[in-house]
Motif scaffolding. Structure first.
Motif, mmCIF file in Angstrom:
data_model
loop_
_atom_site.group_PDB
_atom_site.id
_atom_site.type_symbol
_atom_site.label_atom_id
_atom_site.label_comp_id
_atom_site.label_asym_id
_atom_site.label_seq_id
_atom_site.Cartn_x
_atom_site.Cartn_y
_atom_site.Cartn_z
ATOM 1 N N SER A 195 0.827 -1.206 0.000
ATOM 2 C CA SER A 195 0.000 0.000 0.000
ATOM 3 C C SER A 195 0.865 1.260 0.000
ATOM 4 N N LYS A 221 1.797 1.709 -3.640
ATOM 5 C CA LYS A 221 0.663 2.031 -4.511
ATOM 6 C C LYS A 221 0.113 3.428 -4.259
ATOM 7 N N SER A 254 -5.705 -2.553 2.967
ATOM 8 C CA SER A 254 -5.802 -1.639 1.822
ATOM 9 C C SER A 254 -6.800 -0.512 2.102
ATOM 10 N N ALA A 284 -5.324 1.908 4.714
ATOM 11 C CA ALA A 284 -4.312 2.797 4.133
ATOM 12 C C ALA A 284 -4.975 3.905 3.317
#
Length: 523
Positions: A383, A386, A419, A422
């Motif tokens: 994360s 990304k 996810s 985050a």
């Protein structure tokens, strides 16, 4: 300049020679280095392509072992990798430190500190790095280059020996090539590693290494979301077929006609829509591995045809008279109890025995002791990349909340929760800071997180003696209730049940649950 006693280095070499395994060998190496050079933290990292993987750390949080450092995202590590000599960073160096937020007994950014990096070369090839951090400014300025070169040489030799022993244990004939395949493929796809240090995961990895070298069919068992596809990929990577294709087929998404065509191929005009010849999955996987996911969902008629292929090695495409010989290893997976399916007539016993030559049971996340935080940190690192954070970490209350949860959705649920957490943290945080995920970011209801798993025994309905019937009745009632709560929306219902939408639709169909939609006109 300060030199290290050569007798100490000799003792290190003898000590390492007597180490029993790689983990022990690495820990002894770091302990000795800390005796020779005063430091607050030391890390040994192995190089896999463009990724640095922690092999042993001291003075850093245990979750560091779950991190994977892309070289081009960490300037300090990149500088060490590009050097052929020890790298001393100035105490006031403004390059971000990859271990910010990971030092034991210290929260937040690292203050002004000393950092030393040693590139580890073997036969002129970089195999890893050794990093040392000290809270004392200029702690490494008086250590001679010769001493650091000796430590680097000893560390490189230790790392090389460990890698060679691991390679030999896998396959003497293909050792170098196999290690290269493993290190490259593991990072080509997210989630490419079996991360975990619990006893059940070590046992699983041992079983995988044992069966991978054979050509036996493998049946992977486990709940939804435990990582059965990852186990299948690992079996293939460790097998002699690793250079050949690994072909995937989800059996749950196939009708009877489509399943036969997908498996064995079809001729042009064999059925409506067959506008050309098409090879099946068996032919595509020839020489390699065919992964049959959710194999328990295959229609009975197709099961019989699959059995014949496993017995004879010959396929007959739909609409063709000619047969073709294929050499394919089968790896199958299911979350069903196939023995019960056999008893109820839903699965063929002879096919089950053909598939389960070597069964592998993938443990539920709730059975994996302290692996939850290791996996959470692995997903945090993904994360971080990304979403563009400098660094993400778990607060103490978030870690506690994760450890108390029962994880009915297993590793997949953990990945999704991290996810989402985050993403929520990104809303109100500066990407240039170290951001802590708190319990408020973790979307687990407190009442669920606090409940011990299986706190109360399930009471079956009165008069029901058949376990399968009782289970299906419970599933039917629960799914109907959740669908009503979500206004018939399959996606929201699946999320509430921590299930994949497609799996929920197929299960509902098998249980006879349909959503009836009507258009009503008003006069």
């Amino acid at each position: 300049m300060v030199d290290i006693n050569s007798t100490l280095l000799l003792e290190v070499a003898l000590d390492l020679a007597n180490s029993l395994n790689n983990s022990d060998r690495f820990e002894r190496l770091l302990s000795t280095i800390r005796k020779a050079i005063k430091c607050d933290a030391v890390a040994l990292l192995g190089l896999n392509g463009e990724v640095l993987t922690p092999l042993a750390v001291q003075g850093l949080a245990r979750r560091t072992m779950g991190r994977r450092f892309l070289i081009n995202e960490h300037p300090r590590l990149a500088q060490i990798c590009s050097s052929d000599a020890p790298v001393r960073f100035p105490s006031d160096c403004n390059l971000p430190d990859p271990f910010d937020g990971l030092l034991l007994d210290r929260e937040g950014d690292l203050p002004v500190h000393s950092c030393l990096g040693l590139p580890l070369y073997s036969d002129n090839h970089l195999v890893g790095l050794l990093t040392l951090d000290s809270m004392t400014s200029d702690a490494y300025s008086l250590i001679s280059d010769r001493t650091l070169e000796l430590i680097a040489a000893l560390s490189a030799a230790t790392l090389k020996t460990a890698l060679e022993l691991k390679a030999l244990s896998l396959s003497a004939e293909h050792a170098e090539q196999l290690v290269k395949e493993l290190t490259q493929e593991a990072f080509l796809r997210d989630g490419g590693e079996l991360i975990g240090e619990s006893q059940v995961m070590r046992a699983l990895r041992s079983d995988i290494e044992l069966v991978a070298g054979s050509d036996y069919s493998v049946l992977i068992l486990g709940e939804t979301g435990v990582g059965k596809e990852l186990v299948a990929r690992t079996v293939h990577r460790l097998s002699s077929r690793r250079e050949k294709p690994l072909v995937y087929l989800n059996c749950a998404s196939l009708t009877e006609t489509l399943a036969e065509a997908e498996l064995f191929g079809h001729a042009k005009g064999a059925f409506t829509g067959a506008d050309r010849d098409r090879p099946g999955k068996f032919l595509l996987a020839n020489g390699g591995t065919l992964f049959l996911d959710e194999v328990g969902e295959l229609p009975l008629s197709v099961q019989g045809k699959l059995l014949r292929v496993l017995q004879s090695g010959e396929i007959q495409p739909v609409g063709k008279d000619a047969v073709q010989h294929v050499d394919v290893r089968i790896v199958a997976a299911t979350n069903r109890d196939l023995r019960k399916e056999i008893d109820s007539g839903g699965f063929r016993a002879d096919l089950y025995h053909r598939l389960s030559v070597y069964p592998l049971e993938v443990p539920a996340l709730s059975k994996r002791e302290n692996d939850v935080l290791l996996l959470a940190d692995y997903f945090l690192e993904r994360s971080t990349r990304k979403l563009g954070f400098r660094q993400l970490r778990l607060s103490a209350d978030a870690s506690t909340k994760l450890k108390r949860y029962g994880w009915p959705g297993n590793v997949r649920e953990l990945e999704h929760i991290i996810s989402r957490a985050a993403l929520k943290a990104r809303k109100n945080a500066s990407l240039s800071e170290i951001v802590s995920l708190t319990a408020a970011h973790i979307e687990i209801p407190d009442d669920i997180a606090a409940q011990p798993e299986f706190e109360k025994p399930v009471q079956p309905p009165l008069g029901v003696l058949n376990l399968r019937a009782a289970t299906e009745e419970y599933q039917r009632d629960l799914i109907k209730h959740i669908l009503i709560q979500n206004d018939g929306n399959w996606s929201r219902a699946a999320k509430s049940l921590s299930m994949d939408r497609g799996n929920l639709v197929r299960l509902a169909k098998r249980l006879g649950i349909y959503i009836k939609k009507e258009v009503v006109g008003v006069n």
